[in-house]
Design a protein around this motif. Structure first.
Motif, PDB file in Angstrom:
ATOM      1  N   TYR A  11      66.778  83.945   7.120  1.00  0.00           N
ATOM      2  CA  TYR A  11      66.529  85.006   6.577  1.00  0.00           C
ATOM      3  C   TYR A  11      66.967  86.507   7.917  1.00  0.00           C
ATOM      4  N   TYR A  12      68.081  86.952   7.021  1.00  0.00           N
ATOM      5  CA  TYR A  12      68.443  87.921   8.289  1.00  0.00           C
ATOM      6  C   TYR A  12      66.755  88.921   8.982  1.00  0.00           C
ATOM      7  N   GLY A 114      75.196  90.628  17.849  1.00  0.00           N
ATOM      8  CA  GLY A 114      74.475  91.740  16.904  1.00  0.00           C
ATOM      9  C   GLY A 114      74.151  92.235  15.384  1.00  0.00           C
ATOM     10  N   THR A 115      73.109  92.908  14.649  1.00  0.00           N
ATOM     11  CA  THR A 115      72.346  92.314  13.697  1.00  0.00           C
ATOM     12  C   THR A 115      72.471  93.836  12.650  1.00  0.00           C
ATOM     13  N   ARG A 116      72.305  93.884  11.649  1.00  0.00           N
ATOM     14  CA  ARG A 116      72.524  96.023  11.074  1.00  0.00           C
ATOM     15  C   ARG A 116      71.721  95.521   9.645  1.00  0.00           C
ATOM     16  N   ARG A 121      74.611  95.891   0.366  1.00  0.00           N
ATOM     17  CA  ARG A 121      73.053  95.605   0.141  1.00  0.00           C
ATOM     18  C   ARG A 121      72.047  95.542   0.004  1.00  0.00           C
ATOM     19  N   PRO A 122      71.875  95.686  -0.327  1.00  0.00           N
ATOM     20  CA  PRO A 122      69.483  96.454   0.262  1.00  0.00           C
ATOM     21  C   PRO A 122      69.020  95.167   0.705  1.00  0.00           C
ATOM     22  N   TYR A 123      69.180  93.459  -0.049  1.00  0.00           N
ATOM     23  CA  TYR A 123      69.142  92.586   0.063  1.00  0.00           C
ATOM     24  C   TYR A 123      69.483  91.727   1.479  1.00  0.00           C
ATOM     25  N   ALA A 124      70.330  92.404   1.593  1.00  0.00           N
ATOM     26  CA  ALA A 124      71.212  91.145   2.993  1.00  0.00           C
ATOM     27  C   ALA A 124      71.457  92.133   4.040  1.00  0.00           C
ATOM     28  N   GLY A 125      71.399  91.732   5.440  1.00  0.00           N
ATOM     29  CA  GLY A 125      71.724  92.183   6.966  1.00  0.00           C
ATOM     30  C   GLY A 125      72.910  91.637   7.420  1.00  0.00           C
ATOM     31  N   ILE A 126      73.740  92.349   8.358  1.00  0.00           N
ATOM     32  CA  ILE A 126      74.571  91.042   8.396  1.00  0.00           C
ATOM     33  C   ILE A 126      74.342  90.992  10.035  1.00  0.00           C
ATOM     34  N   VAL A 150      74.046  88.051   5.330  1.00  0.00           N
ATOM     35  CA  VAL A 150      72.269  87.050   5.486  1.00  0.00           C
ATOM     36  C   VAL A 150      71.693  87.645   3.992  1.00  0.00           C
ATOM     37  N   TYR A 151      71.394  86.804   3.185  1.00  0.00           N
ATOM     38  CA  TYR A 151      70.126  87.011   2.393  1.00  0.00           C
ATOM     39  C   TYR A 151      68.846  87.940   3.746  1.00  0.00           C
TER      40      TYR A 151
END
Length: 172
Positions: A11-12, A114-116, A121-126, A150-151
């Motif tokens: 998960y994220y 990278g992550t952000r 979509r508050p339920y996911a991240g990049i 990603v969820y």
């Protein structure tokens, strides 16, 4: 940097910049794999399916369709990078750095760059990752940068999807 052991899906919250995921499976490419993929995608370059023609090329043998190489390395990376994804957002800088031949075994690894949080979509991240494929000799055969949504662990979208049996649970 943390090197992660194999598991199914992340998960994220499981990603940190600098982490390396050595994806757990390798895959040997057979002649049938290459021929079917080449014909399925209507690639008419005879270097992928005509041994006589390919034998006259500088490599002297059939070369695996580069689309298959990319698809295979992408697939090998799913278990760690995008098993719990809802969207692929893009690929950049795809490089084919070494030929792949029938009989080669391909492995893959990814570096998280990278992550952000997702703004929409508050339920996911990049998550952004540099992924590369290696052959059995350790030669890098392909690489790219991929961005995927990603969820998060508490997202409801990927939970409870297995159907309940109409005749009840399994019993002994």
């Amino acid at each position: 940097m943390t090197v992660h052991e194999a598991q199914i899906g992340r998960y994220y919250e499981d990603f940190a910049v600098g982490d390396v995921f050595r994806h757990p499976f390798g895959r040997t490419i057979g002649e049938t794999d290459n021929t079917w993929f080449t014909l399925l995608t209507l690639n008419t370059n005879q270097n992928h399916f005509n041994a006589d023609f390919a034998g006259r090329s500088p490599s002297g043998k059939i070369i695996v369709n580069s689309g298959l190489t990319v698809a295979l390395v992408l697939g090998l990376s799913v278990i760690d990078v995008s098993q719990n994804a809802l969207l692929n957002l893009g690929w950049t800088d795809i490089r084919l750095t070494h030929p792949v031949f029938v009989g080669d075994t391909i492995y893959a690894e990814s570096l998280i760059t990278g992550t952000r949080e997702s703004a929409s979509r508050p339920y996911a991240g990049i998550v952004t990752a540099r992924t590369r494929g290696l052959n059995q000799d350790g030669d890098e055969v392909v690489s790219w940068t991929r961005t995927v949504m990603v969820y998060k662990r508490d997202a409801p979208h990927d939970k409870g999807y297995f159907p309940e049996a109409k005749n009840g649970p399994l019993t002994a």
